[in-house]
Design an enzyme around this catalytic site. Structure first.
Site, PDB file in Angstrom:
ATOM      1  N   SER A  16       0.856  -1.191   0.000  1.00  0.00           N
ATOM      2  CA  SER A  16       0.000   0.000   0.000  1.00  0.00           C
ATOM      3  C   SER A  16       0.893   1.242   0.000  1.00  0.00           C
ATOM      4  CB  SER A  16      -0.912  -0.007   1.224  1.00  0.00           C
ATOM      5  OG  SER A  16      -0.162  -0.163   2.411  1.00  0.00           O
ATOM      6  N   GLU A  18       1.195   5.473   0.861  1.00  0.00           N
ATOM      7  CA  GLU A  18       0.634   6.622   1.569  1.00  0.00           C
ATOM      8  C   GLU A  18       1.024   7.927   0.869  1.00  0.00           C
ATOM      9  OE1 GLU A  18       0.719   6.622   5.892  1.00  0.00           O
ATOM     10  OE2 GLU A  18       1.481   8.676   5.826  1.00  0.00           O
ATOM     11  N   ASP A 110      -1.549  14.560  16.317  1.00  0.00           N
ATOM     12  CA  ASP A 110      -0.716  15.343  17.241  1.00  0.00           C
ATOM     13  C   ASP A 110      -1.429  16.638  17.577  1.00  0.00           C
ATOM     14  OD1 ASP A 110       1.520  13.653  17.553  1.00  0.00           O
ATOM     15  OD2 ASP A 110       2.116  14.142  15.493  1.00  0.00           O
ATOM     16  N   PHE A 219      12.085  14.441   9.831  1.00  0.00           N
ATOM     17  CA  PHE A 219      10.990  13.477  10.051  1.00  0.00           C
ATOM     18  C   PHE A 219      11.223  12.631  11.293  1.00  0.00           C
ATOM     19  CE2 PHE A 219       9.373  12.973   5.410  1.00  0.00           C
ATOM     20  CZ  PHE A 219       8.819  14.234   5.503  1.00  0.00           C
ATOM     21  N   HIS A 269       3.705  -1.011   3.837  1.00  0.00           N
ATOM     22  CA  HIS A 269       3.029   0.271   3.598  1.00  0.00           C
ATOM     23  C   HIS A 269       4.144   1.285   3.320  1.00  0.00           C
ATOM     24  CE1 HIS A 269      -0.150   3.282   4.018  1.00  0.00           C
ATOM     25  NE2 HIS A 269       0.629   3.984   4.809  1.00  0.00           N
TER      26      HIS A 269
HETATM   27  P1  FAD Z   1      -3.130   6.977  20.336  1.00  0.00           P
HETATM   28  O1  FAD Z   1      -3.251   5.563  19.995  1.00  0.00           O
HETATM   29  O2  FAD Z   1      -4.287   7.662  20.955  1.00  0.00           O
HETATM   30  O3  FAD Z   1      -1.841   7.131  21.274  1.00  0.00           O
HETATM   31  C1  FAD Z   1      -1.294   8.397  21.586  1.00  0.00           C
HETATM   32  C2  FAD Z   1      -0.492   8.314  22.882  1.00  0.00           C
HETATM   33  O4  FAD Z   1      -1.378   8.152  23.997  1.00  0.00           O
HETATM   34  C3  FAD Z   1       0.469   7.118  22.950  1.00  0.00           C
HETATM   35  O5  FAD Z   1       1.602   7.514  23.672  1.00  0.00           O
HETATM   36  C4  FAD Z   1      -0.325   6.070  23.734  1.00  0.00           C
HETATM   37  O6  FAD Z   1       0.521   5.166  24.415  1.00  0.00           O
HETATM   38  C5  FAD Z   1      -1.104   6.955  24.705  1.00  0.00           C
HETATM   39  N1  FAD Z   1      -2.399   6.424  25.086  1.00  0.00           N
HETATM   40  C6  FAD Z   1      -3.323   5.801  24.305  1.00  0.00           C
HETATM   41  N2  FAD Z   1      -4.452   5.526  24.999  1.00  0.00           N
HETATM   42  C7  FAD Z   1      -4.243   6.000  26.257  1.00  0.00           C
HETATM   43  C8  FAD Z   1      -5.039   6.052  27.430  1.00  0.00           C
HETATM   44  N3  FAD Z   1      -6.270   5.522  27.473  1.00  0.00           N
HETATM   45  N4  FAD Z   1      -4.513   6.646  28.539  1.00  0.00           N
HETATM   46  C9  FAD Z   1      -3.262   7.178  28.527  1.00  0.00           C
HETATM   47  N5  FAD Z   1      -2.471   7.156  27.439  1.00  0.00           N
HETATM   48  C10 FAD Z   1      -2.953   6.583  26.316  1.00  0.00           C
HETATM   49  N6  FAD Z   1      -0.874  12.223  12.111  1.00  0.00           N
HETATM   50  C11 FAD Z   1      -1.671  13.117  11.470  1.00  0.00           C
HETATM   51  O7  FAD Z   1      -1.836  14.238  11.959  1.00  0.00           O
HETATM   52  N7  FAD Z   1      -2.301  12.807  10.290  1.00  0.00           N
HETATM   53  C12 FAD Z   1      -2.171  11.590   9.722  1.00  0.00           C
HETATM   54  O8  FAD Z   1      -2.757  11.333   8.669  1.00  0.00           O
HETATM   55  C13 FAD Z   1      -1.342  10.628  10.357  1.00  0.00           C
HETATM   56  N8  FAD Z   1      -1.183   9.383   9.842  1.00  0.00           N
HETATM   57  C14 FAD Z   1      -0.432   8.460  10.507  1.00  0.00           C
HETATM   58  C15 FAD Z   1      -0.330   7.149   9.981  1.00  0.00           C
HETATM   59  C16 FAD Z   1       0.422   6.191  10.630  1.00  0.00           C
HETATM   60  C17 FAD Z   1       0.502   4.806  10.052  1.00  0.00           C
HETATM   61  C18 FAD Z   1       1.128   6.527  11.834  1.00  0.00           C
HETATM   62  C19 FAD Z   1       1.987   5.509  12.508  1.00  0.00           C
HETATM   63  C20 FAD Z   1       1.024   7.808  12.359  1.00  0.00           C
HETATM   64  C21 FAD Z   1       0.243   8.784  11.718  1.00  0.00           C
HETATM   65  N9  FAD Z   1       0.085  10.068  12.239  1.00  0.00           N
HETATM   66  C22 FAD Z   1      -0.703  10.990  11.577  1.00  0.00           C
HETATM   67  C23 FAD Z   1       0.770  10.461  13.474  1.00  0.00           C
HETATM   68  C24 FAD Z   1      -0.123  10.235  14.708  1.00  0.00           C
HETATM   69  O9  FAD Z   1      -1.259  11.067  14.631  1.00  0.00           O
HETATM   70  C25 FAD Z   1       0.700  10.574  15.950  1.00  0.00           C
HETATM   71  O10 FAD Z   1       1.702   9.626  16.137  1.00  0.00           O
HETATM   72  C26 FAD Z   1      -0.105  10.799  17.230  1.00  0.00           C
HETATM   73  O11 FAD Z   1       0.764  11.418  18.181  1.00  0.00           O
HETATM   74  C27 FAD Z   1      -0.657   9.527  17.880  1.00  0.00           C
HETATM   75  O12 FAD Z   1      -1.716   9.031  17.195  1.00  0.00           O
HETATM   76  P2  FAD Z   1      -2.297   7.567  17.583  1.00  0.00           P
HETATM   77  O13 FAD Z   1      -3.463   7.352  16.745  1.00  0.00           O
HETATM   78  O14 FAD Z   1      -1.224   6.555  17.578  1.00  0.00           O
HETATM   79  O15 FAD Z   1      -2.728   7.884  19.105  1.00  0.00           O
END
Ligand code: FAD
Length: 290
Positions: A16, A18, A110, A219, A269
């Protein structure tokens, strides 16, 4: 039933790509031509990233719809929830359905620099898990979630981060795409720990071919991935020669992918950075040896 998760488990690697939306609207047609070019490499799906804040979000959804309709490739839209209300996400999901986008990469995102964000307990979606659960409750979407072989930078420990990943999968994540990494040992260790914890869904490695040394440093500083010492040493030597850096990136990523696939990764990916050359060459080389 959404399409993408069904691609896994058929014995062939799932590739895939991105992409991200270009900033200037006048660049979108050229961008779509680039996506069309990469479609000839037969990816199982492509994904389009989503800004955690800002004005390009509407355009992202519209463009994901155009990729699906005009180029005819399965498209997953990334969605970040940190600044969205439930009502906004519900409206976006309706729009995605109308555009026949059946898959979402569900993320927290973020914290945007230019916008105040309420703490987790005071916003509609504290974490990605909440978004996953909300989308699943609406039905009709396949969901990818993010995994971090080197641990998410905000996490208190690798174990805690993995348990959060388990929560996301339990809430309805169908497959995991990893953050970029350059040392395969990090991925293999991560998968092993995830399996030991009972996470059974496909964990697809995210690979970024290096195309520029300063961009790479930017990055990796942003996402917390490390550049292995040996890689730094080689890039320091060739950094003044852009073509040599691109060739290095292709060679390194090809080796990485080959080992990952040989040792059981379900696919790759590619973080294409909207550039076709490196990804095309890596895939051509990989397919010769599959
Ligand atoms: P989460 O899974 O919510 O985790 C965030 C943090 O909170 C982690 O440290 C986790 O350990 C902690 N955490 C989770 N649940 C809890 C809880 N219940 N209590 C306390 N702590 C908790 N960013 C963008 O802005 N746009 C994009 O399109 C984008 N695409 C991405 C695609 C991929 C494949 C990846 C790997 C990252 C991408 N990101 C993108 C970056 C991502 O948004 C950031 O890494 C963000 O900081 C975390 O998102 P997450 O969904 O992993 O968050």
């Amino acid at each position: 039933m959404a399409a993408i998760p069904n691609f896994f488990g058929k014995g062939e690697p799932v590739f895939s790509f991105e992409f991200f939306l270009p900033k200037a609207p006048e660049d979108i047609d050229a961008f779509l031509s680039g996506v069309r070019e990469l479609k000839t490499l037969d990816p199982k799906f492509v994904t389009l990233t989503y800004g955690a804040g800002g004005s390009g979000r509407d355009k992202t959804i519209e463009t994901a719809g155009r990729i699906r309709a005009e180029i005819g490739v399965e498209t997953a839209c990334h969605l970040t929830c940190i600044t969205h209300s439930q009502a906004e996400i519900a409206a976006i999901l309706e729009r995605l359905k109308a555009l026949k986008i059946e898959n979402v990469v569900a993320l927290r995102g973020d914290k945007p620099k230019d916008q105040e964000v309420a703490p987790p307990g005071q916003r509609d979606f504290g974490y990605a898990r909440d978004l996953v659960a909300f989308i699943k409750s609406k039905g009709g979407f396949g969901l990818a979630v993010a995994g971090y072989p080197e641990t998410h930078p905000e996490s208190i420990s690798p174990e805690d981060d993995l348990s959060r990943l388990k929560d996301k999968v339990a809430a309805g994540g169908d497959w995991v795409i990893t953050q970029l990494f350059f040392d395969n040992a990090d991925y293999f260790r991560f998968v092993e720990k995830a399996r030991a914890l009972g996470i059974t869904k496909p964990i697809v490695p995210g690979i970024m071919p290096v195309t520029g040394y300063s961009q790479l440093k930017r990055f990796t500083a942003m996402c917390g991935a490390k550049i292995p010492v040996e890689m730094t040493a080689q890039l320091e030597k060739i950094q003044a020669d852009p073509e040599a850096v691109i060739r290095f990136g292709i060679d390194h990523a090809t080796k990485q992918c080959r080992e990952l696939l040989d040792r059981g990764a379900p696919g790759v990916h590619f973080y294409t950075l909207n550039r076709s050359r490196s990804t095309s060459e890596i895939l051509a080389r990989l397919r010769k040896s599959l």
